[in-house]
Write a protein that holds these residues in place. Structure first.
Motif, PDB file in Angstrom:
ATOM      1  N   PHE A  75      17.975  22.207   4.310  1.00  0.00           N
ATOM      2  CA  PHE A  75      18.840  21.478   3.381  1.00  0.00           C
ATOM      3  C   PHE A  75      18.235  20.113   3.044  1.00  0.00           C
ATOM      4  CE2 PHE A  75      21.462  24.367   5.710  1.00  0.00           C
ATOM      5  CZ  PHE A  75      22.646  24.588   5.008  1.00  0.00           C
ATOM      6  N   GLU A  76      18.632  19.561   1.926  1.00  0.00           N
ATOM      7  CA  GLU A  76      18.396  18.148   1.668  1.00  0.00           C
ATOM      8  C   GLU A  76      19.419  17.369   2.492  1.00  0.00           C
ATOM      9  OE1 GLU A  76      18.289  17.345  -2.604  1.00  0.00           O
ATOM     10  OE2 GLU A  76      17.444  19.356  -2.927  1.00  0.00           O
ATOM     11  N   ILE A  77      18.983  16.319   3.194  1.00  0.00           N
ATOM     12  CA  ILE A  77      19.886  15.613   4.103  1.00  0.00           C
ATOM     13  C   ILE A  77      20.297  14.227   3.613  1.00  0.00           C
ATOM     14  CG2 ILE A  77      19.065  16.910   6.096  1.00  0.00           C
ATOM     15  CD1 ILE A  77      17.514  14.358   6.948  1.00  0.00           C
ATOM     16  N   GLY A  78      19.868  13.836   2.401  1.00  0.00           N
ATOM     17  CA  GLY A  78      20.328  12.576   1.824  1.00  0.00           C
ATOM     18  C   GLY A  78      20.051  11.381   2.714  1.00  0.00           C
ATOM     19  N   SER A  79      21.074  10.566   2.927  1.00  0.00           N
ATOM     20  CA  SER A  79      20.891   9.286   3.612  1.00  0.00           C
ATOM     21  C   SER A  79      20.628   9.377   5.103  1.00  0.00           C
ATOM     22  CB  SER A  79      22.113   8.387   3.368  1.00  0.00           C
ATOM     23  OG  SER A  79      22.067   7.861   2.065  1.00  0.00           O
ATOM     24  N   MET A  80      20.663  10.565   5.682  1.00  0.00           N
ATOM     25  CA  MET A  80      20.179  10.684   7.055  1.00  0.00           C
ATOM     26  C   MET A  80      18.690  10.347   7.099  1.00  0.00           C
ATOM     27  SD  MET A  80      22.170  13.993   8.679  1.00  0.00           S
ATOM     28  CE  MET A  80      21.525  13.739  10.343  1.00  0.00           C
ATOM     29  N   THR A  81      18.047  10.345   5.933  1.00  0.00           N
ATOM     30  CA  THR A  81      16.653   9.903   5.792  1.00  0.00           C
ATOM     31  C   THR A  81      16.461   8.494   6.338  1.00  0.00           C
ATOM     32  OG1 THR A  81      16.313  11.292   3.836  1.00  0.00           O
ATOM     33  CG2 THR A  81      14.853   9.390   4.078  1.00  0.00           C
ATOM     34  N   LYS A  82      17.485   7.662   6.229  1.00  0.00           N
ATOM     35  CA  LYS A  82      17.350   6.262   6.619  1.00  0.00           C
ATOM     36  C   LYS A  82      16.966   6.106   8.091  1.00  0.00           C
ATOM     37  CE  LYS A  82      20.319   4.293   3.017  1.00  0.00           C
ATOM     38  NZ  LYS A  82      20.486   5.518   2.204  1.00  0.00           N
ATOM     39  N   GLN A  83      17.351   7.059   8.940  1.00  0.00           N
ATOM     40  CA  GLN A  83      16.942   7.013  10.344  1.00  0.00           C
ATOM     41  C   GLN A  83      15.422   7.053  10.457  1.00  0.00           C
ATOM     42  OE1 GLN A  83      18.816  10.315  12.329  1.00  0.00           O
ATOM     43  NE2 GLN A  83      20.830   9.873  11.439  1.00  0.00           N
ATOM     44  N   PHE A  84      14.808   7.908   9.678  1.00  0.00           N
ATOM     45  CA  PHE A  84      13.362   8.094   9.734  1.00  0.00           C
ATOM     46  C   PHE A  84      12.636   6.873   9.172  1.00  0.00           C
ATOM     47  CE2 PHE A  84      15.365  12.219   9.742  1.00  0.00           C
ATOM     48  CZ  PHE A  84      14.670  12.908  10.721  1.00  0.00           C
ATOM     49  N   THR A  85      13.213   6.274   8.147  1.00  0.00           N
ATOM     50  CA  THR A  85      12.624   5.071   7.566  1.00  0.00           C
ATOM     51  C   THR A  85      12.707   3.910   8.554  1.00  0.00           C
ATOM     52  OG1 THR A  85      13.232   5.814   5.345  1.00  0.00           O
ATOM     53  CG2 THR A  85      12.753   3.460   5.623  1.00  0.00           C
ATOM     54  N   ALA A  86      13.867   3.759   9.191  1.00  0.00           N
ATOM     55  CA  ALA A  86      14.045   2.674  10.155  1.00  0.00           C
ATOM     56  C   ALA A  86      13.092   2.828  11.332  1.00  0.00           C
ATOM     57  CB  ALA A  86      15.495   2.650  10.646  1.00  0.00           C
ATOM     58  N   VAL A  87      12.963   4.037  11.852  1.00  0.00           N
ATOM     59  CA  VAL A  87      12.060   4.267  12.979  1.00  0.00           C
ATOM     60  C   VAL A  87      10.609   4.055  12.557  1.00  0.00           C
ATOM     61  CG1 VAL A  87      11.163   6.045  14.556  1.00  0.00           C
ATOM     62  CG2 VAL A  87      13.635   5.737  14.284  1.00  0.00           C
ATOM     63  N   SER A  88      10.264   4.394  11.331  1.00  0.00           N
ATOM     64  CA  SER A  88       8.903   4.141  10.833  1.00  0.00           C
ATOM     65  C   SER A  88       8.588   2.651  10.840  1.00  0.00           C
ATOM     66  CB  SER A  88       8.747   4.714   9.423  1.00  0.00           C
ATOM     67  OG  SER A  88       8.863   6.118   9.429  1.00  0.00           O
ATOM     68  N   ILE A  89       9.557   1.839  10.429  1.00  0.00           N
ATOM     69  CA  ILE A  89       9.376   0.382  10.475  1.00  0.00           C
ATOM     70  C   ILE A  89       9.186  -0.073  11.923  1.00  0.00           C
ATOM     71  CG2 ILE A  89      10.632  -1.809  10.242  1.00  0.00           C
ATOM     72  CD1 ILE A  89       9.499  -0.987   7.593  1.00  0.00           C
ATOM     73  N   LEU A  90       9.963   0.485  12.837  1.00  0.00           N
ATOM     74  CA  LEU A  90       9.845   0.111  14.246  1.00  0.00           C
ATOM     75  C   LEU A  90       8.502   0.552  14.837  1.00  0.00           C
ATOM     76  CD1 LEU A  90      13.489   0.866  15.442  1.00  0.00           C
ATOM     77  CD2 LEU A  90      12.404  -1.383  15.229  1.00  0.00           C
ATOM     78  N   ILE A  91       7.966   1.670  14.360  1.00  0.00           N
ATOM     79  CA  ILE A  91       6.627   2.097  14.790  1.00  0.00           C
ATOM     80  C   ILE A  91       5.601   1.030  14.416  1.00  0.00           C
ATOM     81  CG2 ILE A  91       4.762   3.751  14.341  1.00  0.00           C
ATOM     82  CD1 ILE A  91       6.961   5.918  14.047  1.00  0.00           C
ATOM     83  N   LEU A  92       5.685   0.557  13.176  1.00  0.00           N
ATOM     84  CA  LEU A  92       4.749  -0.470  12.714  1.00  0.00           C
ATOM     85  C   LEU A  92       4.955  -1.778  13.464  1.00  0.00           C
ATOM     86  CD1 LEU A  92       4.898   0.275   8.877  1.00  0.00           C
ATOM     87  CD2 LEU A  92       2.970   0.718  10.414  1.00  0.00           C
ATOM     88  N   ALA A  93       6.215  -2.079  13.811  1.00  0.00           N
ATOM     89  CA  ALA A  93       6.492  -3.297  14.581  1.00  0.00           C
ATOM     90  C   ALA A  93       5.913  -3.184  15.990  1.00  0.00           C
ATOM     91  CB  ALA A  93       8.000  -3.540  14.637  1.00  0.00           C
ATOM     92  N   GLU A  94       6.072  -2.011  16.607  1.00  0.00           N
ATOM     93  CA  GLU A  94       5.537  -1.790  17.946  1.00  0.00           C
ATOM     94  C   GLU A  94       4.012  -1.891  17.940  1.00  0.00           C
ATOM     95  OE1 GLU A  94       6.851   1.166  21.452  1.00  0.00           O
ATOM     96  OE2 GLU A  94       5.874   2.189  19.778  1.00  0.00           O
ATOM     97  N   GLN A  95       3.395  -1.484  16.836  1.00  0.00           N
ATOM     98  CA  GLN A  95       1.942  -1.572  16.698  1.00  0.00           C
ATOM     99  C   GLN A  95       1.466  -2.978  16.358  1.00  0.00           C
ATOM    100  OE1 GLN A  95       1.147   1.368  13.663  1.00  0.00           O
ATOM    101  NE2 GLN A  95       1.289   3.105  15.095  1.00  0.00           N
ATOM    102  N   GLY A  96       2.411  -3.888  16.144  1.00  0.00           N
ATOM    103  CA  GLY A  96       2.067  -5.268  15.823  1.00  0.00           C
ATOM    104  C   GLY A  96       1.642  -5.498  14.385  1.00  0.00           C
ATOM    105  N   LYS A  97       1.949  -4.535  13.516  1.00  0.00           N
ATOM    106  CA  LYS A  97       1.528  -4.638  12.115  1.00  0.00           C
ATOM    107  C   LYS A  97       2.540  -5.373  11.238  1.00  0.00           C
ATOM    108  CE  LYS A  97      -1.427  -0.559  12.379  1.00  0.00           C
ATOM    109  NZ  LYS A  97      -1.696   0.812  11.872  1.00  0.00           N
TER     110      LYS A  97
END
Length: 351
Positions: A75-97
């Protein structure tokens, strides 16, 4: 002693079987009559401590071909996408980028903040004051257009600010579009490639994708809406919801996602907990939102949840950390939201 042990084992198994049957019957009773076999349907999954307690499909996946719904369908999951976007930002933060306190003009120098200090944290928490582009009347003019992230940002960036950053909470898709654009700028990859490599492949989510109308996606369901009768969903270019709502998945992969979050497969404990912190406004008022999740108190327990809505589809996921219970529901009609059902199941399991 052997006889007693065998008796106890049999008694335990009988109890477990009775419990499972009672739970299944209870959850079945919560699924409304509108998920009839001839109508668009849905899929519901309940997992507790890694064990599947309930996994069922209802209704039809494709009305024109009369394909019945199956639990593994995508299915298309709409705004549940935001979880993945937020975690992606945190990945970059953890990497110091990047840092969560970085102002967005560090990455998008020409963004007109009008002297307002807008940080990545503000985008993540819907406290930036940037206007939600989905509320703009002109969105109908671009809904079918394939835009680059920069073109999409240019569409709304000159709109007046709704309030000064940190002063209010107001759900904002524009903020998550900007986060997707920042992910691309910082990583040097497209948003699609970043989430695919750093999340989907790492977690083993083989049925989760950045959505595409052109790509052949096995087990993709069709979306519908009700306009004096059921009709096919409106077309939208997936470049428009982008990092705020363009992911496709199924309930099994979303359960893998929840397991990965719990077991620090993607992020270390320090950074993943930032996603589940209840943040405050400038005046100290809690917003009941972390990074990509609503945080609610239910029966004195903190519950993490988020739903999604996109043309033809509705979604809802609820996680009860104290009991390690994850409930997710996906629907292929704008007319059938799984939200209340998922919340009712959560309440039942918290009794």
């Amino acid at each position: 002693m052997k006889t007693i042990s065998k008796f106890l084992i049999i008694a335990f198994l009988l109890f477990q079987n009775a419990f499972s049957q009672n739970l299944e019957a209870k959850i079945d009773s919560l699924i409304p009559a509108k998920f009839k076999s001839e109508n668009p349907g849905g899929v519901f999954l309940v997992v507790k401590k890694g064990k599947v307690l309930y996994r069922k499909a209802f209704g039809t996946a494709d009305l024109e071909l009369n394909v019945k719904m199956k639990p593994e369908f995508v299915f298309e999951i709409g705004s549940m996408t935001k979880q993945f976007t937020a975690v992606s930002i945190l990945i970059l933060a953890e990497q110091g980028k990047l840092k969560l306190e970085d102002e967005i003009t560090k990455f998008i120098p020409d963004y007109p903040t009008n002297g307002n200090k807008i940080t990545i944290h503000h985008l993540l928490t819907h406290t930036s004051g940037i206007k939600d582009f989905t509320s703009m009347k002109a969105i109908k003019n671009i809904a079918r257009e394939d835009l680059s992230p920069k073109e999409l940002v240019d569409f709304f960036k000159n709109e007046p600010i709704d309030f000064k950053s940190g002063e209010q909470y107001k759900y904002c898709n524009s903020g998550y579009v900007l986060l997707g654009y920042i992910i691309e700028i910082v990583s040097g990859e497209s948003y699609k490639d970043f989430i695919t490599e750093n999340i989907f492949k790492k977690v083993g989510m083989q049925n989760t994708f950045y959505a595409s109308h052109e790509r052949i996606i096995k087990n993709r369901v069709s979306g519908y809406r009700d306009k004096d009768g059921l009709i096919n969903a409106n077309y939208i270019s997936f470049s428009i919801p982008y990092a705020s709502g363009s992911i496709m998945s199924n309930v099994d992969d979303l359960a893998k996602w929840q397991y990965a979050l719990d077991n620090n497969i993607i992020l270390g404990k320090t950074f993943i907990q930032k996603a589940f912190t209840n943040y405050k406004l400038n005046n100290g008022t809690y917003i009941d939102y972390g990074y990509g999740w609503h945080l609610e108190k239910v029966k004195n327990k903190t519950v993490r949840e988020h739903g999604g809505s996109i043309f033809g589809f509705k979604s809802m996921g609820v996680y009860i950390p104290e009991e390690e219970i994850y409930i997710v529901g996906l629907s292929n009609c704008e007319c059938n939201s799984p939200t209340l059902i998922v919340k009712d199941i959560a309440l039942h399991l918290m009794e």
